[in-house]
Design an enzyme around this catalytic site. Structure first.
Site, PDB file in Angstrom:
ATOM      1  N   SER A   1      -0.650  -5.241  -2.885  1.00 15.21           N
ATOM      2  CA  SER A   1      -0.264  -4.388  -4.186  1.00 15.21           C
ATOM      3  C   SER A   1       0.869  -5.220  -5.005  1.00 15.21           C
ATOM      4  CB  SER A   1       0.695  -3.148  -3.499  1.00 15.21           C
ATOM      5  OG  SER A   1      -0.244  -2.477  -2.689  1.00 15.21           O
TER       6      SER A   1
ATOM      7  N   ASP B   1      -6.238   6.303  -0.406  1.00 18.77           N
ATOM      8  CA  ASP B   1      -4.830   5.860  -0.629  1.00 18.77           C
ATOM      9  C   ASP B   1      -4.078   5.721   0.786  1.00 18.77           C
ATOM     10  OD1 ASP B   1      -2.708   5.232  -2.321  1.00 18.77           O
ATOM     11  OD2 ASP B   1      -1.837   7.408  -2.068  1.00 18.77           O
TER      12      ASP B   1
END
Lengths: 371, 676
Positions: B330, B369
């Site tokens: 990320s 997610d």
């Protein structure tokens, strides 16, 4: 003017009483002095070696002065017996001799060792001069042949030791007597022819391997620059790098850094030319020339055929030393062990040499009284 | 004897004959003397130069004298690489009376092993007797002292000192400095090819890695010569001339050794890397890879056992992880967001519904997610704050791989950063062309989604992350990361004294990234700011209470593939398959002075926020110290005298690194589906 003349007469007579030939003495002493300086430079700059050299020079000079006192014509009485004893000693050297440096040259008498070949250097010219002077000059063919045989006996015996340098000097001392005695040119030409015919025989049968190697090295030293050619190459480098003025006393790199072999003995001329250059060489050769001229002058002025022949032979043999030594270290001749006379460090040969000069002085100073 | 004949002599005739013959002989003498003189004349005049040369080459030798290697300092003048004398025990056989006895006695005194003694006796055979032979190559200070006291007993035995490299911080700096070790045959051949062999004639060692290798030419210096006279045996008689060597230049690095220490402490017991950089200049402030190893081991020649241990250690200490590829996870989301804004795919206000999973139309695969029940409606800022995967799956899908890889390449991903060490990896920025070239397969859309959360084939080095972040905080202005800050140059002042001044290196400016809408920079940076500053955002906990205004982005890279409905539990997973924790940060927000990238492998629990972010916090705490940074730019005065232009010159032929890379495949993952 007259008084000066008388003084000169008196001065001359003082030297004559002492049986000293002054010009010869000056020439000899100046070379000896020079020799001390070069021996110091070549011997690692140690006074020890100069002292030892000086001691030998002193002994040799005393021998010279002693010999000068003996009337030269009296040698004749001793010529034959001494020659015979000398030849016998040479034979015994070959049979029982002491081996030094790979050659039998020394005879051990219990008390001292000595080289009979050194004595023969003087005995041979005396013998031949006596032998030839018995008859009128010019010398006759038959006498020449006999004289040749007499010369050949010790020459071959010494060559067999093997000592090529000395045998060469002895042979030439005899041949000079024969030459000066007026051997005919035709004869000389024949002998020269025979000698050159003899050369291959010498090469094939008489010379040892190391001697042949020396000749090969002489012809082409660069073929083995680190082995047999090393000496002569380093010597030529030393001489050549001296240039006109030389590198200066004690400054010769070839000698000081020990690239040169046998620096204070056989190769002392290389040390000298490296440090003093061409100018030094010219002076040195001039002094030698002066001594030779004085010797020949004494010979010409000697009053008896025997003394004439002897003096001439001694002088010319002396020059052979000079020529062979300088010739070999500068690459003109193969390396044979001959020292530079009056300069090289070395014992026995120096004494013999000065005994010879003693004879010259005797011939020069005794002549007025013994005709 | 025959009776004497009476001879009537013609005295005059005889005298004339003799005189004639004597004259002829004299002429002969003269002729021979002329020959002698002519010969000597030829030698001394005509061939003088030849013999002069030969005489000199006989006696003159040039002995090379090694220059002292330049020292290396950190940015505050702390010495990082020193030259220390190393003492060896030498013996000149010629000067020793009874060599066996002497060696035995001195060995007993100093405790020298039989093995070394045997080696010595082997070595003296065939050597010149006046040349020193080594009995012991590295004496301890105690041994030196003990020998000095007893030296009088051992004539011909002496201690020799040589300068060798010493790294006082040992493993702390090895991955940056590299090390100097003995010139081997390969080095020698290379020097020969480059025409440098002569300059290295007396040099013992050469830079093998890192700064020591990269700046070898500057550090080494120029060889000096001692012209000596030798005798016929090669013994040195005296020195004729001496050309002193020119020592190598000292280097000042941009590293801050204290920051480096903090980095080491923060990574202790972990595998990972930290890179801290000044975004204003590209100066690398700290670069540490854990575990590391002691470069000093290599200076004296590492034992094969030690080397094997280093090579076979599963922690791979030989690898400089700060320049090796990790999946960025990320941490690259801000860059992707910027790409989306720039390509008008999204606006700051675009909202995406996050139910906890993402599915492409017509495909069965569900992309999850990290939060099982999703984040609900998310805009750009919230997507970065919460590291929402669904937002970025959607963005990546809409952008497509080509737009992503083009922009990421602008940020330097997938290429050398140009840092001044050779060990750098390019890592991988996947693209359609790359995949075709590497695997000869088409690009799949599913892979684009993975790229959207910094997974798939994508790997970045911690250094690339700091470089990209630098570009981001500089709003497009790119910097080349570098370790060399200045060289120490000798300058002759007016009063003719030599002074040493630091000469700053100026690095060539890179073409900046131009955005169509420059407000987009701020949008993304703001989001990173709130990631750290907003309560409940992923980076908040780690920076709570800091005295400076930091911004950042977390990342947790999955190393092992997880099946569709499997749940990841770090404690139950094999260590080498656990997640990597990543974090990038910069501070102060208004005028960034430092950017940091952290990568930690296979963390036991949590991800970037709990493992990597606190490490970045420690670095920044150390960097800012007690300074309270509120706002407004801090300007630092700089005096730079500079002309050297730096080019990234890479030479990736280090076999050590390559062989390690093969072993290190675990760091480069195949394909991941989920990012936390």
């Amino acid at each position: 003017m007259r008084s000066t003349g008388q003084d000169q007469q008196q001065v001359r007579s003082v030297w004559q009483k002492l049986h000293i030939d002054l010009p010869l003495l000056i020439g000899i002493l100046s070379l000896m002095t020079l020799g001390c300086f070069i021996v110091y430079s070549a011997g690692g700059q140690e006074m020890d070696i100069v002292y030892r050299h000086g001691k030998r020079l002193g002994v040799a000079v005393i021998v010279m002065l002693f010999v000068a006192q003996i009337p030269p014509l009296s040698y004749r009485k001793w010529a034959v017996p001494v020659f015979v004893v000398g030849v016998l000693m040479l034979v015994s050297v070959l049979l029982f001799g002491h081996v030094g440096k790979g050659a039998q040259r020394w005879l051990d008498l219990g008390v001292t060792k000595f080289q009979p070949s050194e004595i023969m250097k003087l005995v041979v010219p005396i013998m031949i001069a006596w032998f030839i002077s018995q008859d009128n000059l010019p010398v006759k063919v038959f006498t020449v042949i006999q004289a040749f045989v007499l010369v050949l006996i010790p020459t071959l015996l010494i060559a067999k030791q093997p000592d090529l340098g000395t045998s060469l000097l002895i042979a030439s001392s005899g041949i000079f007597v024969i030459f000066l005695a007026g051997a005919s040119w035709k004869l000389i030409a024949i002998c020269a022819g025979l000698a050159s015919a003899f050369a291959p025989i010498l090469w094939m049968f008489l010379m040892k391997d190391y001697q042949r190697q020396r000749v090969m090295t002489f012809l082409n030293p660069e073929q083995d620059p680190l082995g047999s050619g090393y000496h002569i190459i380093q010597s030529k480098i030393a001489i050549g790098s001296g240039g006109v003025e030389g590198k200066g006393w004690l400054q010769g790199t070839q000698s000081q850094l020990e690239f040169l072999p046998e620096r204070h003995t056989d190769f002392i001329f290389s040390v000298f030319s490296e440090e003093f250059g061409l100018i030094g060489v010219a002076v040195l050769l001039a002094v030698y020339l002066f001594i030779v001229m004085r010797g020949l002058w004494i010979a010409v002025n000697a009053q008896h055929a025997f003394t004439k022949l002897l003096a001439g032979s001694i002088t010319l043999t002396f020059f052979v030393y000079v020529f062979v030594n300088i010739g070999m270290v500068s690459g003109l001749l193969p390396v044979v062990g001959v020292p530079l006379p009056l300069v090289s460090y070395g014992g026995t040969s120096m004494v013999t040499l000065l005994a010879g000069f003693g004879m010259l002085m005797a011939i020069s100073t005794h002549r007025r009284f013994h005709v | 004897m025959a009776p004497r004949r009476v001879i009537i002599r013609n005295q005059t005739a005889e005298a004339n004959l003799f005189a004639r013959r004597s004259f002829i002989a004299f002429c002969g003498v003269l002729a021979l003397l002329i020959i002698l003189f002519a010969n000597v004349f030829t030698l001394q005049i005509s061939a003088y130069e030849k013999y002069q040369t030969r005489s000199n080459s006989n006696r003159i030798k040039l002995l090379p004298v090694a220059p002292n290697r330049g020292l290396i300092y950190d940015r505050n003048g702390v010495l990082l690489a020193d030259n220390k004398p190393v003492y060896s025990l030498e013996i000149i056989p010629e000067d020793v009376k009874d060599i066996k006895k002497s060696v035995k006695q001195v060995s007993e005194l100093l405790g020298i092993s039989e093995e070394r003694q045997d080696k010595f006796f082997k070595a003296i055979r065939g050597k010149r007797r006046f040349k020193p032979v080594e009995l012991h190559s590295r004496l301890s200070d105690q041994q030196v002292a003990l020998f000095s006291v007893n030296q009088h007993k051992f004539p011909g035995v002496f201690v020799d000192a040589r300068l060798k490299r010493y790294y006082p911080f040992a493993d702390l700096t090895t991955h940056n400095l590299g090390y100097v070790a003995r010139i081997n045959r390969k080095d020698a051949n290379k020097l020969e090819q480059q025409g440098k062999a002569e300059n290295y004639a007396a040099t013992y060692g050469i830079g093998k890695l890192g700064i020591e290798k990269y700046y070898e030419d500057i550090l080494h210096g120029t060889i000096g010569h001692q012209e000596v006279e030798i005798n016929n045996q090669g013994r040195v008689v005296r020195t004729l001339d001496y050309t002193p060597p020119i020592p190598g230049k000292d280097l000042t690095l941009s590293l801050d050794i204290e920051l480096q220490m903090i980095a080491k402490r923060a990574l202790s017991g972990k595998r990972g890397a930290i890179v801290a950089m000044d975004p204003r200049s590209g100066e690398v402030l700290a670069m540490y890879s854990n575990p590391s190893y002691d470069g000093n081991l290599f200076v004296h020649g590492i034992s094969s056992k030690n080397y094997r241990n280093l090579l076979n250690s599963k922690d791979l200490p030989l690898i400089n992880r700060s320049v090796q590829g990790y999946p960025p996870a990320s941490t690259v989301k801000p860059f992707l967001a910027l790409t989306g804004l720039e390509e008008n795919i999204i606006t700051p206000d675009t909202k995406v519904w996050d139910p906890g999973w993402y599915q492409l139309e017509g495909l069965p695969n569900k992309y999850r997610d990290w939060k099982k029940w999703g984040h609900g409606w998310v805009d750009l800022t919230r997507a970065i704050e919460q590291s929402c995967n669904i937002y970025f799956f959607d963005l990546a899908f809409k952008l497509g791989i080509t737009k992503i890889s083009t922009m990421m390449e602008n940020f330097g991903f997938g290429d050398y950063t140009g840092i001044d060490i050779h060990e750098e990896s390019k890592a991988i920025m996947p693209s359609v062309g790359w995949k075709r070239g590497r695997y000869n397969k088409p690009w799949y859309t599913g892979e684009t989604l993975s790229v959207g959360i910094g997974q798939s084939y994508w790997t970045v080095t911690p250094l690339q992350l700091t470089q990209a972040l630098t570009t981001l905080v500089n709003e497009g202005e790119r910097k080349v990361p570098h370790l060399l800050k200045a060289t120490r140059e000798a300058v002759t002042t007016e009063d003719n004294t030599v002074k040493y001044v630091n000469k700053e290196i100026v690095y060539e400016a890179q073409a900046p990234i131009q955005l169509k809408n420059s407000n987009n920079w701020r949008t993304v940076l703001d989001a990173m700011h709130s990631t750290v500053q907003k309560l409940g955002a992923t980076g908040h906990a780690a920076f709570k209470g800091s005295q400076y205004d930091a911004a950042g982005k977390t990342g947790s890279a999955q190393v092992a593939r997880i099946k569709q409905d499997e749940k990841y539990d770090a404690e139950k997973t094999e260590e080498s398959k656990r997640d990597n924790a990543m974090f990038i940060a910069f501070a102060p927000y208004e005028a960034p002075e430092i950017v940091v990238a952290v990568a930690i492998e296979n963390v036991a629990k949590g991800g970037g926020a709990t493992n990597a972010a606190p490490v970045a916090r420690q670095i920044m705490d150390q960097y800012f110290g007690d300074r309270v940074i509120t706002s407004s730019a801090q300007t630092q005065k700089k005096n730079s005298v500079s002309t050297i232009v730096h080019h990234g010159d890479h030479n990736h032929d280090n076999p050590l690194v390559h062989s390690q890379l093969v072993n290190n495949q675990q760091v480069a993952p195949q394909q991941q589906d989920v990012s936390y």
